[in-house]
Enzyme design. Structure first.
Site, PDB file in Angstrom:
ATOM      1  CD  GLU A 268      -2.719   1.315   2.453  1.00  0.00           C
ATOM      2  OE1 GLU A 268      -2.692   0.425   3.320  1.00  0.00           O
ATOM      3  OE2 GLU A 268      -3.454   2.313   2.525  1.00  0.00           O
TER       4      GLU A 268
ATOM      5  NE  ARG B 179       3.972  -7.976  10.975  1.00  0.00           N
ATOM      6  CZ  ARG B 179       3.383  -7.312   9.980  1.00  0.00           C
ATOM      7  NH1 ARG B 179       2.435  -7.855   9.267  1.00  0.00           N
ATOM      8  NH2 ARG B 179       3.744  -6.076   9.709  1.00  0.00           N
TER       9      ARG B 179
ATOM     10  CE  LYS C 138       3.130   0.125   4.832  1.00  0.00           C
ATOM     11  NZ  LYS C 138       2.535  -0.014   3.511  1.00  0.00           N
TER      12      LYS C 138
HETATM   13  P1  ATP Z   1       2.795  -2.308   7.960  1.00  0.00           P
HETATM   14  O1  ATP Z   1       2.003  -3.080   8.965  1.00  0.00           O
HETATM   15  O2  ATP Z   1       4.233  -2.165   8.276  1.00  0.00           O
HETATM   16  O3  ATP Z   1       2.168  -1.010   7.598  1.00  0.00           O
HETATM   17  P2  ATP Z   1       1.557  -3.545   5.830  1.00  0.00           P
HETATM   18  O4  ATP Z   1       1.334  -4.993   5.862  1.00  0.00           O
HETATM   19  O5  ATP Z   1       0.416  -2.674   6.139  1.00  0.00           O
HETATM   20  O6  ATP Z   1       2.803  -3.217   6.697  1.00  0.00           O
HETATM   21  P3  ATP Z   1       1.669  -3.385   3.034  1.00  0.00           P
HETATM   22  O7  ATP Z   1       2.133  -2.285   2.186  1.00  0.00           O
HETATM   23  O8  ATP Z   1       0.230  -3.729   3.038  1.00  0.00           O
HETATM   24  O9  ATP Z   1       2.158  -3.072   4.475  1.00  0.00           O
HETATM   25  O10 ATP Z   1       2.532  -4.685   2.775  1.00  0.00           O
HETATM   26  C1  ATP Z   1       2.876  -5.186   1.518  1.00  0.00           C
HETATM   27  C2  ATP Z   1       3.282  -6.617   1.677  1.00  0.00           C
HETATM   28  O11 ATP Z   1       4.383  -6.731   2.562  1.00  0.00           O
HETATM   29  C3  ATP Z   1       2.158  -7.437   2.282  1.00  0.00           C
HETATM   30  O12 ATP Z   1       2.019  -8.631   1.536  1.00  0.00           O
HETATM   31  C4  ATP Z   1       2.614  -7.706   3.674  1.00  0.00           C
HETATM   32  O13 ATP Z   1       2.132  -8.938   4.144  1.00  0.00           O
HETATM   33  C5  ATP Z   1       4.124  -7.695   3.552  1.00  0.00           C
HETATM   34  N1  ATP Z   1       4.732  -7.317   4.823  1.00  0.00           N
HETATM   35  C6  ATP Z   1       4.518  -6.189   5.527  1.00  0.00           C
HETATM   36  N2  ATP Z   1       5.205  -6.201   6.682  1.00  0.00           N
HETATM   37  C7  ATP Z   1       5.882  -7.374   6.704  1.00  0.00           C
HETATM   38  C8  ATP Z   1       6.757  -7.992   7.647  1.00  0.00           C
HETATM   39  N3  ATP Z   1       7.091  -7.390   8.781  1.00  0.00           N
HETATM   40  N4  ATP Z   1       7.265  -9.206   7.334  1.00  0.00           N
HETATM   41  C9  ATP Z   1       6.939  -9.806   6.176  1.00  0.00           C
HETATM   42  N5  ATP Z   1       6.123  -9.283   5.260  1.00  0.00           N
HETATM   43  C10 ATP Z   1       5.579  -8.087   5.512  1.00  0.00           C
HETATM   44 MG    MG Z   2      -1.393  -3.127   5.232  1.00  0.00          MG
END
Ligand code: ATP
Ligand code: MG
Length: 561
Positions: free
Chosen positions: A37, A263, A273
């Protein structure tokens, strides 16, 4: 299909599933996607997902899409879209032509929603957000059906159309899937799939007044792109029934398989984020690319290499249970990489002056030092040796213990690549106790550091010419948080756990002249001190070169104490 990775470890469970699906003929080719995102910069957790999704494509001769999951215009921005592309590329991956935006599917997603309404699987709900929460129930109590749940298809279609047209204010109406308010899974209790949002979208502009929710958008975007394996983190496990429900109910031509993995969490940092944004906006750090941040851009500025991050992701592997990886594992990878790649240089971080009494006043003698002690092909550089030099303040002790093999009264020490010097006297500020200068004599026969008579000199220290050295600024970075898990104690704001010593700026440091030849972002080892890089973003500040400490050395090249 064979795993072409040279790594001989058994396949992780995801690669095993993909292997099986290819062998059974279920799929001819794997298609994965990385779906960020664009609401912030990528962090090391995303790197794990990138290395998995793009890695699989590389290993199985598959394809990996980069898809921006841009369904929430109130938090998203093109600067994030750009930084994400830059970071994925920098990590060494290429999406080729396969770049997509969920927002490109808005028309299709709308049509699918109309289909759901027409088949009696979605309805427009006018409960207030508070009522919605109340009706939702809890983990132990079932929810209650909305009084709007049994509107006619015609009425739902008309209201949804009016939502789209912007006839209603935000929060007044939502479109919900009609599933099961009694489901033990809260995600299945008539989840919201569209909401009214009067926000300008960075790609679709003001065309839309309604935006689809993540769960609804994600499965359909995967389906539209023909994704075979939709890899996501464990918190989406409870969303999988909804993922499958949408695709099953719409009877879509293909149905990607959602597979969840653990994760990445790291010690002494936070990963979300939202929290990173809070640190940026509150000026707790100097932006998303602050070298203390575990963002990809922060790591790059800190001096991490793409290879070290990819190796880290390989080392930690892919599993099914959440854990917290030690920061030491990440540091180890960059050390291993830079140990091979980085040339050696000398830099005195906290200087004290040494005067060699028997060295001619104006003589500048060139001595040579190896660029890499284990790799003679990397050649040598010359270092100016002069009467006045700087050494580290802690390489001198007025009253050293026996085991201290550096400089002190009565001691002889080797100046790396230079000469052996013998202590003569020192001058100190009687008020403060600060050592002002140390006088020594050198053995003119010991050039290169060996005594002509074979006498043993244990200690070797680094030095820089006081007249030819270059003043530099050095940022000494340490862990950003004081505690291993800044989020563990829910009563303490994570911001209160920040380490006040996470950056110490050394303004007195002085480096050997060869350091001015570095390119921004290039890494070196300051002998005995660690790995540093010339700041890639602002290599010079106030007319001085700026170095960032990437990581400390595990071992120094010689035991000196
Ligand atoms: P955050 O919680 O840090 O905002 P998010 O999951 O909201 O992360 P996205 O931009 O939606 O961020 O993530 C893109 C991809 O990266 C998703 O498939 C998510 O599962 C993966 N991802 C995000 N954080 C991690 C992590 N700590 N370890 C592994 N994969 C991750
Ligand atoms: Mg997300």
């Amino acid at each position: 299909m064979e795993n072409t990775d040279t790594d001989k470890r058994p396949l992780d469970f995801i690669r095993q599933i993909i292997t099986d699906d290819l062998n059974s003929g279920k799929h001819k080719q794997s298609i994965t996607r990385f779906p960020p995102e664009p609401n912030g910069f990528l962090h090391i957790g995303h790197a794990k997902s990138i290395c998995l999704n793009f890695g699989v494509a590389g290993e199985f001769n598959g394809i990996c899409h980069l898809r921006f999951d841009d369904t929430n215009p109130s938090k998203e921005d093109v600067t994030y879209v750009e930084s994400i592309q830059k970071d994925v590329k920098w990590l060494g991956f290429d999406w080729g032509e396969q770049i997509f935006f969920a927002s490109d599917y808005f028309d299709k997603l709308y049509d699918f929603a109309v289909q759901l309404i027409e088949s009696g699987h979605a309805f427009v709900c006018q409960l207030t957000p508070e009522q919605m929460r109340e009706y939702r129930g809890t983990l132990t109590e079932p929810g209650k059906e909305s009084p709007y749940r049994n509107r006619s298809v015609q009425e739902n279609l008309a209201l949804f159309q009016r939502m789209k047209n912007g006839d209603f204010p935000e929060g007044s109406h939502v479109l919900r899937a009609k599933i099961d308010m009694g489901s033990p899974n809260l995600n299945m209790r008539d989840p919201v799939i569209y909401r009214i949002l009067k926000a300008h979208h960075h790609r679709t502009g003001d065309k839309w007044q309604i935006y689809p929710m993540y769960d609804y958008t994600h499965c359909l975007s995967d389906m539209l792109e023909g994704i075979t394996h939709s890899l996501c983190t464990l918190e989406f496990q409870d969303h999988r029934p909804l993922y499958d429900w949408v695709l099953d109910t719409l009877k879509t031509p293909c149905h990607p398989k959602q597979i969840e993995f653990a994760r990445l969490n790291l010690t002494y940092t936070v990963m979300s984020k939202r929290k990173l944004l809070q640190m940026v906006e509150g000026n707790y750090v100097d932006g998303w690319d602050d070298p203390r941040m575990l963002t990809i851009s922060g790591l790059r500025r800190r001096g991490y290499t793409p290879a070290s991050i990819r190796n880290f992701c390989k080392t930690i592997g892919i599993g099914k249970s959440d854990s917290r990886i030690s920061m030491g594992v990440l540091e180890n990878e960059i050390r291993n990489d830079l140990n091979v790649k980085a040339e050696r240089r000398m830099c005195v971080l906290d200087p004290v002056k040494v005067i060699i009494d028997n060295f001619p006043d104006d003589r500048i003698e060139e001595v040579t030092g190896k660029n890499h002690p284990q790799d003679p092909d990397r050649g040598e550089r010359s270092l100016p040796f002069t009467k006045e030099l700087f050494i580290e303040r802690d390489d001198f002790m007025e009253d050293p213990p026996k085991k201290y093999h550096r400089l002190g009264p009565g001691r002889e020490v080797r100046l790396r690549y230079g000469y052996l010097i013998q202590y003569a006297s020192h001058v100190k500020d009687e008020q403060t106790g600060e050592i002002l200068e140390i006088h020594c004599t050198y053995d003119p026969e010991s050039k290169g550091g060996t005594a002509p008579d074979g006498r043993k000199v244990k200690g070797t220290i680094h030095w820089v010419s006081a007249v030819k050295g270059v003043p530099v600024t050095v940022n000494m970075y340490d862990r950003l948080f004081k505690v291993e898990d800044p989020e563990e104690d829910k009563d303490i704001d994570f911001l209160e756990q920040l380490n006040p010593q996470s950056r110490i700026v050394l303004t007195q440091a002085i480096a050997e002249p060869a350091l001015v030849l570095l390119q921004p972002g290039e890494s070196v080892q300051f002998e005995r001190q660690g790995y540093f890089c010339l700041d890639p973003v602002q290599p010079k500040k106030d007319n001085k070169f700026v170095f960032n400490r990437t990581v400390t050395l595990r071992d120094s090249w010689e035991k000196t104490s």
